[in-house]
Design a protein around this motif. Structure first.
Motif, PDB file in Angstrom:
ATOM      1  N   ARG A   1     -58.149  13.214 -12.017  1.00  9.60           N
ATOM      2  CA  ARG A   1     -56.795  12.726 -12.279  1.00  9.60           C
ATOM      3  C   ARG A   1     -56.842  11.355 -12.954  1.00  9.60           C
ATOM      4  NH1 ARG A   1     -52.057  12.921  -7.768  1.00  9.60           N
ATOM      5  NH2 ARG A   1     -52.561  15.142  -7.984  1.00  9.60           N
ATOM      6  N   LEU A   2     -57.737  10.482 -12.484  1.00  7.06           N
ATOM      7  CA  LEU A   2     -57.851   9.165 -13.107  1.00  7.06           C
ATOM      8  C   LEU A   2     -58.233   9.290 -14.582  1.00  7.06           C
ATOM      9  CD1 LEU A   2     -59.717   7.181 -10.285  1.00  7.06           C
ATOM     10  CD2 LEU A   2     -57.373   6.805 -11.051  1.00  7.06           C
ATOM     11  N   GLN A   3     -59.183  10.191 -14.864  1.00  5.22           N
ATOM     12  CA  GLN A   3     -59.644  10.358 -16.246  1.00  5.22           C
ATOM     13  C   GLN A   3     -58.585  10.989 -17.131  1.00  5.22           C
ATOM     14  OE1 GLN A   3     -63.585  12.364 -15.743  1.00  5.22           O
ATOM     15  NE2 GLN A   3     -64.243  10.848 -17.240  1.00  5.22           N
ATOM     16  N   SER A   4     -57.881  11.982 -16.597  1.00  2.00           N
ATOM     17  CA  SER A   4     -56.973  12.759 -17.447  1.00  2.00           C
ATOM     18  C   SER A   4     -55.606  12.112 -17.612  1.00  2.00           C
ATOM     19  CB  SER A   4     -56.798  14.169 -16.862  1.00  2.00           C
ATOM     20  OG  SER A   4     -56.224  14.093 -15.561  1.00  2.00           O
ATOM     21  N   GLN A   5     -55.155  11.322 -16.632  1.00  2.00           N
ATOM     22  CA  GLN A   5     -53.785  10.811 -16.688  1.00  2.00           C
ATOM     23  C   GLN A   5     -53.688   9.331 -17.053  1.00  2.00           C
ATOM     24  OE1 GLN A   5     -51.226  11.996 -13.471  1.00  2.00           O
ATOM     25  NE2 GLN A   5     -52.216  13.988 -13.234  1.00  2.00           N
ATOM     26  N   LEU A   6     -54.775   8.578 -16.894  1.00  2.00           N
ATOM     27  CA  LEU A   6     -54.746   7.193 -17.366  1.00  2.00           C
ATOM     28  C   LEU A   6     -54.898   7.168 -18.884  1.00  2.00           C
ATOM     29  CD1 LEU A   6     -56.897   5.280 -14.718  1.00  2.00           C
ATOM     30  CD2 LEU A   6     -54.452   4.994 -15.146  1.00  2.00           C
ATOM     31  N   ASP A   7     -54.527   6.065 -19.500  1.00  2.00           N
ATOM     32  CA  ASP A   7     -54.683   5.921 -20.950  1.00  2.00           C
ATOM     33  C   ASP A   7     -56.158   6.113 -21.323  1.00  2.00           C
ATOM     34  OD1 ASP A   7     -55.172   4.314 -23.549  1.00  2.00           O
ATOM     35  OD2 ASP A   7     -52.975   4.390 -23.395  1.00  2.00           O
ATOM     36  N   PRO A   8     -56.450   6.930 -22.338  1.00  3.52           N
ATOM     37  CA  PRO A   8     -57.851   7.215 -22.698  1.00  3.52           C
ATOM     38  C   PRO A   8     -58.639   5.978 -23.116  1.00  3.52           C
ATOM     39  CG  PRO A   8     -56.322   8.080 -24.349  1.00  3.52           C
ATOM     40  CD  PRO A   8     -55.500   7.678 -23.174  1.00  3.52           C
ATOM     41  N   ARG A   9     -57.961   4.881 -23.423  1.00  2.00           N
ATOM     42  CA  ARG A   9     -58.678   3.667 -23.787  1.00  2.00           C
ATOM     43  C   ARG A   9     -59.256   2.947 -22.567  1.00  2.00           C
ATOM     44  NH1 ARG A   9     -53.893   1.239 -27.397  1.00  2.00           N
ATOM     45  NH2 ARG A   9     -52.739   2.508 -25.862  1.00  2.00           N
ATOM     46  N   LEU A  10     -58.884   3.385 -21.381  1.00  9.75           N
ATOM     47  CA  LEU A  10     -59.411   2.792 -20.152  1.00  9.75           C
ATOM     48  C   LEU A  10     -60.665   3.542 -19.711  1.00  9.75           C
ATOM     49  CD1 LEU A  10     -56.101   2.289 -18.121  1.00  9.75           C
ATOM     50  CD2 LEU A  10     -57.367   0.571 -19.428  1.00  9.75           C
ATOM     51  N   LYS A  11     -61.639   2.804 -19.190  1.00 15.45           N
ATOM     52  CA  LYS A  11     -62.873   3.401 -18.685  1.00 15.45           C
ATOM     53  C   LYS A  11     -62.769   3.551 -17.172  1.00 15.45           C
ATOM     54  CE  LYS A  11     -65.783   1.343 -22.275  1.00 15.45           C
ATOM     55  NZ  LYS A  11     -66.919   0.432 -22.545  1.00 15.45           N
ATOM     56  N   VAL A  12     -63.152   4.732 -16.698  1.00 15.79           N
ATOM     57  CA  VAL A  12     -63.100   5.014 -15.262  1.00 15.79           C
ATOM     58  C   VAL A  12     -64.526   5.195 -14.754  1.00 15.79           C
ATOM     59  CG1 VAL A  12     -62.227   6.566 -13.467  1.00 15.79           C
ATOM     60  CG2 VAL A  12     -60.855   6.121 -15.523  1.00 15.79           C
ATOM     61  N   ALA A  13     -64.837   4.642 -13.575  1.00 18.63           N
ATOM     62  CA  ALA A  13     -66.167   4.756 -12.980  1.00 18.63           C
ATOM     63  C   ALA A  13     -66.018   4.963 -11.479  1.00 18.63           C
ATOM     64  CB  ALA A  13     -66.996   3.502 -13.261  1.00 18.63           C
ATOM     65  N   ARG A  14     -67.066   5.484 -10.876  1.00 16.30           N
ATOM     66  CA  ARG A  14     -67.142   5.540  -9.404  1.00 16.30           C
ATOM     67  C   ARG A  14     -68.303   4.658  -8.987  1.00 16.30           C
ATOM     68  NH1 ARG A  14     -69.664  10.048  -5.493  1.00 16.30           N
ATOM     69  NH2 ARG A  14     -68.938   9.204  -3.491  1.00 16.30           N
ATOM     70  N   ILE A  15     -68.000   3.631  -8.195  1.00 17.21           N
ATOM     71  CA  ILE A  15     -69.047   2.655  -7.889  1.00 17.21           C
ATOM     72  C   ILE A  15     -69.640   2.850  -6.501  1.00 17.21           C
ATOM     73  CG2 ILE A  15     -68.052   0.981  -9.459  1.00 17.21           C
ATOM     74  CD1 ILE A  15     -67.032  -0.550  -7.026  1.00 17.21           C
ATOM     75  N   GLY A  16     -69.185   3.872  -5.779  1.00 17.75           N
ATOM     76  CA  GLY A  16     -69.784   4.148  -4.483  1.00 17.75           C
ATOM     77  C   GLY A  16     -68.748   4.546  -3.463  1.00 17.75           C
ATOM     78  N   GLY A  17     -69.119   5.475  -2.552  1.00 21.42           N
ATOM     79  CA  GLY A  17     -68.206   5.886  -1.496  1.00 21.42           C
ATOM     80  C   GLY A  17     -66.905   6.402  -2.061  1.00 21.42           C
ATOM     81  N   ASP A  18     -65.800   5.845  -1.573  1.00 25.49           N
ATOM     82  CA  ASP A  18     -64.479   6.270  -2.039  1.00 25.49           C
ATOM     83  C   ASP A  18     -63.839   5.208  -2.924  1.00 25.49           C
ATOM     84  OD1 ASP A  18     -64.315   4.544   0.154  1.00 25.49           O
ATOM     85  OD2 ASP A  18     -62.286   5.185   0.620  1.00 25.49           O
ATOM     86  N   ILE A  19     -64.674   4.411  -3.596  1.00 22.14           N
ATOM     87  CA  ILE A  19     -64.156   3.340  -4.454  1.00 22.14           C
ATOM     88  C   ILE A  19     -64.404   3.686  -5.919  1.00 22.14           C
ATOM     89  CG2 ILE A  19     -64.267   0.897  -5.032  1.00 22.14           C
ATOM     90  CD1 ILE A  19     -65.127   0.311  -2.229  1.00 22.14           C
ATOM     91  N   PHE A  20     -63.319   3.690  -6.694  1.00 18.75           N
ATOM     92  CA  PHE A  20     -63.378   3.916  -8.134  1.00 18.75           C
ATOM     93  C   PHE A  20     -63.077   2.596  -8.843  1.00 18.75           C
ATOM     94  CE2 PHE A  20     -62.477   7.964  -6.215  1.00 18.75           C
ATOM     95  CZ  PHE A  20     -63.213   8.875  -6.947  1.00 18.75           C
ATOM     96  N   ALA A  21     -63.394   2.543 -10.121  1.00 17.39           N
ATOM     97  CA  ALA A  21     -63.113   1.352 -10.923  1.00 17.39           C
ATOM     98  C   ALA A  21     -62.441   1.773 -12.217  1.00 17.39           C
ATOM     99  CB  ALA A  21     -64.397   0.583 -11.217  1.00 17.39           C
ATOM    100  N   VAL A  22     -61.504   0.950 -12.661  1.00 21.13           N
ATOM    101  CA  VAL A  22     -60.836   1.167 -13.947  1.00 21.13           C
ATOM    102  C   VAL A  22     -60.977  -0.124 -14.740  1.00 21.13           C
ATOM    103  CG1 VAL A  22     -58.691   1.749 -15.117  1.00 21.13           C
ATOM    104  CG2 VAL A  22     -59.189   2.753 -12.876  1.00 21.13           C
ATOM    105  N   LEU A  23     -61.475  -0.004 -15.979  1.00 26.91           N
ATOM    106  CA  LEU A  23     -61.731  -1.178 -16.820  1.00 26.91           C
ATOM    107  C   LEU A  23     -61.044  -1.000 -18.163  1.00 26.91           C
ATOM    108  CD1 LEU A  23     -63.336  -3.857 -17.296  1.00 26.91           C
ATOM    109  CD2 LEU A  23     -65.184  -2.428 -18.212  1.00 26.91           C
ATOM    110  N   GLY A  24     -60.306  -2.025 -18.583  1.00 25.29           N
ATOM    111  CA  GLY A  24     -59.691  -1.948 -19.906  1.00 25.29           C
ATOM    112  C   GLY A  24     -58.547  -2.931 -20.057  1.00 25.29           C
ATOM    113  N   MET A  25     -57.745  -2.722 -21.094  1.00 19.63           N
ATOM    114  CA  MET A  25     -56.659  -3.636 -21.445  1.00 19.63           C
ATOM    115  C   MET A  25     -55.731  -3.863 -20.255  1.00 19.63           C
ATOM    116  SD  MET A  25     -55.732  -2.092 -25.188  1.00 19.63           S
ATOM    117  CE  MET A  25     -54.230  -3.097 -25.242  1.00 19.63           C
ATOM    118  N   GLY A  26     -55.424  -5.152 -20.018  1.00 20.11           N
ATOM    119  CA  GLY A  26     -54.584  -5.485 -18.887  1.00 20.11           C
ATOM    120  C   GLY A  26     -53.203  -4.869 -18.953  1.00 20.11           C
ATOM    121  N   SER A  27     -52.680  -4.665 -20.153  1.00 22.67           N
ATOM    122  CA  SER A  27     -51.340  -4.083 -20.288  1.00 22.67           C
ATOM    123  C   SER A  27     -51.322  -2.613 -19.884  1.00 22.67           C
ATOM    124  CB  SER A  27     -50.856  -4.223 -21.733  1.00 22.67           C
ATOM    125  OG  SER A  27     -51.785  -3.616 -22.630  1.00 22.67           O
TER     126      SER A  27
END
Length: 749
Positions: A388-414
């Motif tokens: 869901r994070l990958q498909s519904q967030l803006d494609p310019r944002l990078k999504v990662a899983r950094i461990g356990g149940d914690i994900f990360a989203v990196l990209g434009m603040g807007s």
């Protein structure tokens, strides 16, 4: 012919060579071979020696190669000649020339300055009584040392032939060593590469270097009935990623085809095909056009090279898998922490990540979901959230899983905002036919406001996430510079506290407790204090939470327990036999599996009577897992000590739980004592606690009493005991003894 060359004539010992008549040498040939000869350098200041040596060895061969002679008539001439003629096999060197040790100096020049380690050196002298330095012969790698008079023609040839063979072996070893070094270097270079094309190009370049020619050719693998070119060099570059046309490229195509069909390398005068077997079942072949035929030595090196390359090519797939494992999460296929840190470093380097935000997304109550529905269901939830994070967030944002149940989203603040991410969790997640509503808590950091590396940014986002989780699940928190300062200060204080414990900077102060009816003391509360080396007093509310967080509180608490019991025994020794010592116990200390053992050990070691020891636990601590606490309290009470609940009234105690706990005393929190003179609510809460204690058969004490009015109201409400600045500030052990000397003891306790 000079007299020195006349056969059979005996002359006095000097620098001339004399050769006796001998049978023809076995190495003699009627005609000189066409192959290159072994180069022999004669260094002697006597021209007759040059001509005699040349005459004696003329027409002879070693290893089917003739001898060729070069001449130098002084050590200086030899230096000049050697500088421009490096491929010399043997030096026949006179020891005594322009100086008595000129020959030895030349040897040092050859070995140390010119670095010529392969050339063999034979020292000759016409002065039998002169002996070169033994250290020079030992250290400078000299093959032989002879007087000229003992070198017959046969002995001279034997000595030179042995030296030539030694040179040949050393030279071959040197060439082989250089080739092997190239192969090792090639293996290292290949392991650094990842793409098939880059590896193929490198293989062709390294093979050409071993052969001493310009790179060229192709590296192929079978594809259907043809050969696919994975990489090329020289003219082969234009063939990359194409199928080989055997009609157009018959030379290299045919060689590669035969190598793959026969599963062996092929050496032709004009083309070389190297075969590389693969463990995965996919074989490779490299075909290179040749400038010259491959020598036997180079063939052996190329076979070794082919083995190294086979491993490298076989590892291509393994390297790809390892790279995937190193940088991607195996469950969700998202980038992992390592890849995220690299992306963060790149973002920080790009003008400090001015408009870039990092968000950590923590799934709320994921552990409970795992426990209730199983780890397999939990894994499915993680995969679904990732999708869901990958498909519904803006494609310019990078999504990662950094461990356990914690994900990360990196990209434009807007684009990377709490609102956008929380919106993704508004709809339930469907798994195994059931809908599951999940919320998330976010920690964010704006890279433009951040100083440091990508790893530092991730750490700061984690700090913000912890702050968000401590405040409200389902919310978010942005990292600020002030938080970083606060964290660094806590870490600094933690290290200082560890050092302070070792240096004995902690100490106890004792605040007397009195009977409100008589004003006489009956006991004291032991209070922990910390004075740093520079004399600074650190407030307990600053260092005790750090001690609890770091785990130091267990060690510190054991020390406090022993120190307070020792002080009680000193007070009893001074005649205060009915004096009670009240000691605070932290949650981490109380729940430690060895707490009761430590308590018993301290009581036994100090001899402190347990009936005069009171342990204080907080109300919030008493309300966590009351059943387990009740069992723990029962063990503690069996030692004979009493239990008080500190800060009572602040933890919203359940009365049913309180009834089950085997405690002896309630302490009214200072907040209610402060309000007792100005707030009806404060007075009513204090009165309620006093009445509750009376109904439950518990003693009650008020803390923080600072004026007579407070003391009078508490006494009127029925509170029997109190402590606070009205009676005494916390005292040192000596000051406590002096204070007690001015007071009378009470039996109110």
């Amino acid at each position: 012919m000079p007299a020195s060359m006349s056969p059979g004539v005996a002359l006095p010992a000097h620098d001339d060579l004399i050769f006796l008549d001998e049978a023809p040498l076995a190495g003699a040939r009627g005609t000189r071979s066409a192959v290159p000869g072994w180069r022999i350098l004669i260094v002697d200041d006597d021209a007759d020696v040059h001509s005699t040596t040349t005459f004696a060895l003329a027409g002879l061969e070693v290893q089917d190669r003739p001898l060729e002679f070069l001449h130098a008539y002084s050590a200086e001439q030899a230096r000049v000649l050697l500088a421009r003629e490096p491929d010399i096999a043997v030096i026949l060197l006179d020891v005594v020339m322009e100086q008595p040790d000129a020959g030895l100096h030349l040897v040092r020049h050859v070995r140390d300055t010119l670095g010529m380690t392969d050339v063999r050196i034979i020292l000759r002298t016409g002065q039998p009584g002169y002996t070169p330095e033994m250290e020079a012969i030992r250290d400078l790698d000299i093959n032989d040392y002879r007087t000229k008079s003992e070198l017959t023609r046969t002995k001279l040839y034997t000595t030179v032939a042995a030296a030539v063979r030694a040179y040949q072996q050393l030279h071959a070893l040197g060439v082989g060593r250089a080739g092997l070094e190239r192969i090792v270097h090639a293996g290292t270079e290949l392991m650094r590469l990842h793409g098939a094309r880059d590896v193929a190009r490198s293989v062709l370049q390294q093979a050409a270097a071993l052969l001493g020619q310009e790179p060229g050719g192709v590296l192929c693998a079978r594809e259907g009935a043809g050969l696919r070119v994975l990489g090329g060099a020289g003219s082969g570059l234009e063939l990359e990623q194409r199928l080989l046309d055997l009609k157009q490229h018959g030379l290299i195509g045919g060689a590669a085809t035969r190598a793959l069909a026969e599963r062996r390398s092929e050496f032709n005068p004009t083309c070389l095909a190297l075969y590389f077997p693969g463990k995965s079942g996919r074989d490779f072949a490299a075909a290179l056009p040749l400038v010259r035929p491959v020598s036997d030595g180079n063939k052996r090196l190329l076979h070794v090279f082919a083995s190294v390359v086979s491993v490298s090519l076989d590892n291509l797939e393994l390297v790809g898998r390892l790279n995937n494992a190193a940088f991607f999460d195996q469950l969700t296929c998202l980038p992992n922490r390592t890849q995220l840190v690299e992306d963060l470093d790149a973002a920080v380097a790009n003008e400090g990540g001015l408009d870039t935000t990092l968000t950590l997304v923590d799934l709320d109550h994921f552990a409970e979901i795992n426990d209730a529905l199983g780890h397999q269901f939990g894994d499915q939830l993680l995969v679904t959230v990732a999708q869901r994070l990958q498909s519904q967030l803006d494609p310019r944002l990078k999504v990662a899983r950094i461990g356990g149940d914690i994900f990360a989203v990196l990209g434009m603040g807007s684009l990377n905002t709490p609102e956008a991410i929380h919106a993704l969790f508004a709809a339930p997640f469907s798994l195994d036919g059931q809908d599951l509503q999940v919320s998330s808590t976010l920690g964010l950091v704006r890279l433009g406001e951040h100083d440091g590396t990508g790893a530092d940014a991730l750490k700061d986002a984690d700090i913000a996430l912890k702050r968000a989780k401590s405040q409200q699940r389902g919310g978010h928190f942005y990292f600020s510079r002030g938080m970083g300062v606060e964290i660094r200060e806590r870490v600094r204080l933690m290290h200082a506290l560890r050092s302070g414990v070792r240096r004995g900077e902690l100490f106890l102060a004792y605040q007397p407790q009195v009977d409100l009816a008589t004003g006489r003391p009956f006991g004291a509360e032991a209070l922990l204090r910390w004075r740093m080396q520079d004399g600074t007093l650190v407030p307990p509310d600053r260092f005790i939470p750090i001690a609890e967080y770091s785990g130091l509180i267990v060690e510190i608490g054991a020390w406090v327990l022993r120190e307070a019991c020792d002080e009680l025994m000193r007070l009893r020794g001074a005649g205060h036999l009915d004096f009670t010592m009240s000691i605070n116990v932290s949650q981490a200390q109380f729940r430690h599996p060895r707490f009761v053992d430590v308590l018993r050990t301290v009581l036994n070691d100090t001899g402190a009577p347990p009936e005069y020891i009171e342990l204080e636990i907080t109300e919030s601590m008493a309300m966590e897992e009351p059943q387990l606490l009740a069992e723990m309290l029962a063990q503690v009470k069996r030692t004979g000590v009493s239990i008080a609940i500190d800060d009572f009234g602040t933890g919203f105690s359940s009365l049913s739980h309180l009834q089950r706990l085997n405690v002896d005393r309630l302490k009214i929190d200072r907040a209610f004592v402060t309000e007792i003179t100005g707030s009806a609510r404060g007075s009513s809460i204090a009165e309620m606690i006093i009445q509750l204690g009376r109904n439950l058969g518990l003693s009650v004490i008020a803390e923080g009493v600072e004026d007579e009015r407070q003391a009078q109201i508490l006494h009127a409400l029925g509170c029997p005991l109190a402590q606070g600045f009205l009676f005494s500030r916390p005292l040192s052990p000596q000051a406590l003894l002096e204070w007690l000397a001015t007071q009378g003891l009470s039996d109110a306790a």
